[in-house]
Design a protein around this motif. Structure first.
Motif, PDB file in Angstrom:
ATOM      1  N   GLU A  62       7.620  24.520  27.165  1.00 29.33           N
ATOM      2  CA  GLU A  62       7.113  23.349  27.899  1.00 29.33           C
ATOM      3  C   GLU A  62       8.186  23.226  29.227  1.00 29.33           C
TER       4      GLU A  62
ATOM      5  N   GLU B  44       7.853  20.603  31.194  1.00 29.03           N
ATOM      6  CA  GLU B  44       7.750  19.327  31.778  1.00 29.03           C
ATOM      7  C   GLU B  44       8.909  18.647  32.404  1.00 29.03           C
TER       8      GLU B  44
ATOM      9  N   ASN C 101       0.998  10.934  24.882  1.00 27.74           N
ATOM     10  CA  ASN C 101       1.689  12.543  24.826  1.00 27.74           C
ATOM     11  C   ASN C 101       2.248  12.440  23.414  1.00 27.74           C
ATOM     12  N   ASN C 102       3.443  11.459  23.140  1.00 29.94           N
ATOM     13  CA  ASN C 102       4.156  11.315  21.888  1.00 29.94           C
ATOM     14  C   ASN C 102       3.076  11.081  20.701  1.00 29.94           C
TER      15      ASN C 102
ATOM     16  N   LEU D  64      -1.443  12.841  33.781  1.00 33.07           N
ATOM     17  CA  LEU D  64      -1.734  13.749  32.655  1.00 33.07           C
ATOM     18  C   LEU D  64      -1.421  15.206  32.707  1.00 33.07           C
ATOM     19  N   SER D  65      -2.490  15.708  33.585  1.00 34.76           N
ATOM     20  CA  SER D  65      -2.346  17.046  33.552  1.00 34.76           C
ATOM     21  C   SER D  65      -0.949  17.804  34.427  1.00 34.76           C
TER      22      SER D  65
ATOM     23  N   VAL E  11       1.171   7.456  29.871  1.00 41.93           N
ATOM     24  CA  VAL E  11       0.798   8.893  29.549  1.00 41.93           C
ATOM     25  C   VAL E  11       2.197   9.461  28.629  1.00 41.93           C
ATOM     26  N   PHE E  12       3.361   9.095  28.917  1.00 43.13           N
ATOM     27  CA  PHE E  12       4.333   9.500  28.125  1.00 43.13           C
ATOM     28  C   PHE E  12       3.998   9.186  26.573  1.00 43.13           C
TER      29      PHE E  12
ATOM     30  N   SER F  13       1.990  16.115  34.049  1.00 49.16           N
ATOM     31  CA  SER F  13       3.122  16.143  33.064  1.00 49.16           C
ATOM     32  C   SER F  13       3.191  16.705  31.886  1.00 49.16           C
ATOM     33  N   LEU F  14       1.996  17.395  31.532  1.00 49.41           N
ATOM     34  CA  LEU F  14       1.879  18.224  30.461  1.00 49.41           C
ATOM     35  C   LEU F  14       1.669  19.606  30.759  1.00 49.41           C
TER      36      LEU F  14
ATOM     37  N   MET G  15       1.235  14.408  19.804  1.00 49.80           N
ATOM     38  CA  MET G  15       2.119  15.396  19.383  1.00 49.80           C
ATOM     39  C   MET G  15       2.085  14.931  17.716  1.00 49.80           C
TER      40      MET G  15
END
Length: 201
Positions: A116, A118, A145-146, A12-13, A141-142, A15-16, A149
């Motif tokens: 970003e 990423e 993230n979506n 997570l850290s 994780v993706f 990819s973001l 957001m």
């Protein structure tokens, strides 16, 4: 279980990797303000969000320019906007607000500029199918993230709606107060006018 959790947090850290600046600024009448964001490499995504929180008709002019002063996006009398751009040129991008519509009132503007870095993954061949390079954990994780957001955008929308509603209530309360004062003065004035011709003993 702990190892899986550590792996999840690590992914997570990684990819973001993004940086952003969430700011609020007061733009005076006939004023123009610009804010800048640096892009380190071509192909990075730039997120730009703004919302007028108070002042006038809640509208403002804006424009976005690349490092070569080429106009990428502009708008007139916009209340809010949420845009994502691809940076094709490395350098400093300018995000400008202009309040030349209003000659008396200032505008309070919330805005967020996010650059970003990423890595972008390729979409699977079929919807719902996970590609060979992406594990189930990365896919989760993706998705998270979506969803985060989406929640962030909804919170910004509710915050803006609340501020605009509060501004309308404050304005209405001010008008009612001055109308009550004017009405009271009118009643007292009529009473004095009616009672003044009466004979005094």
């Amino acid at each position: 279980m702990a190892r899986l959790l550590c792996t999840f947090l690590f992914l997570l850290s990684i990819s973001l990797t993004a940086y952003s600046a969430a700011l609020t600024t007061l733009l005076g009448a006939n004023e123009r303000l610009c804010f800048y964001a640096d892009v380190d490499k071509a192909g990075e995504k730039i997120g730009f969000y703004f919302a007028v929180q108070s002042g006038g008709s809640f509208d403002i002019d804006f424009d976005i320019k690349d490092p070569n002063e080429k106009l990428l996006l502009s708008g007139e009398r916009e209340r809010q906007g949420d845009y994502v751009l691809t940076a094709n040129t490395v350098g400093e991008y300018a995000f400008c607000f202009e309040n030349d519509i209003s000659t008396l009132t200032g505008k309070l503007v919330d805005f967020d500029i996010m650059v970003e870095s990423e890595p972008r993954r390729e979409a699977p061949a079929k919807p719902g199918q996970i590609s060979e390079q992406t594990s189930a954990l990365e896919e989760s994780v993706f998705r998270l993230n979506n969803m985060l957001m989406s929640i962030k955008r909804m919170q910004k929308h509710f915050h803006t709606t609340e501020n605009r509603g509060f501004d309308v209530v404050k304005s209405t309360q001010n008008r009612i107060f001055w109308y009550a004062i004017l009405q009271t003065a009118g009643i007292i004035g009529m009473a004095v006018y009616v009672l003044s011709p009466l004979p005094r003993k």
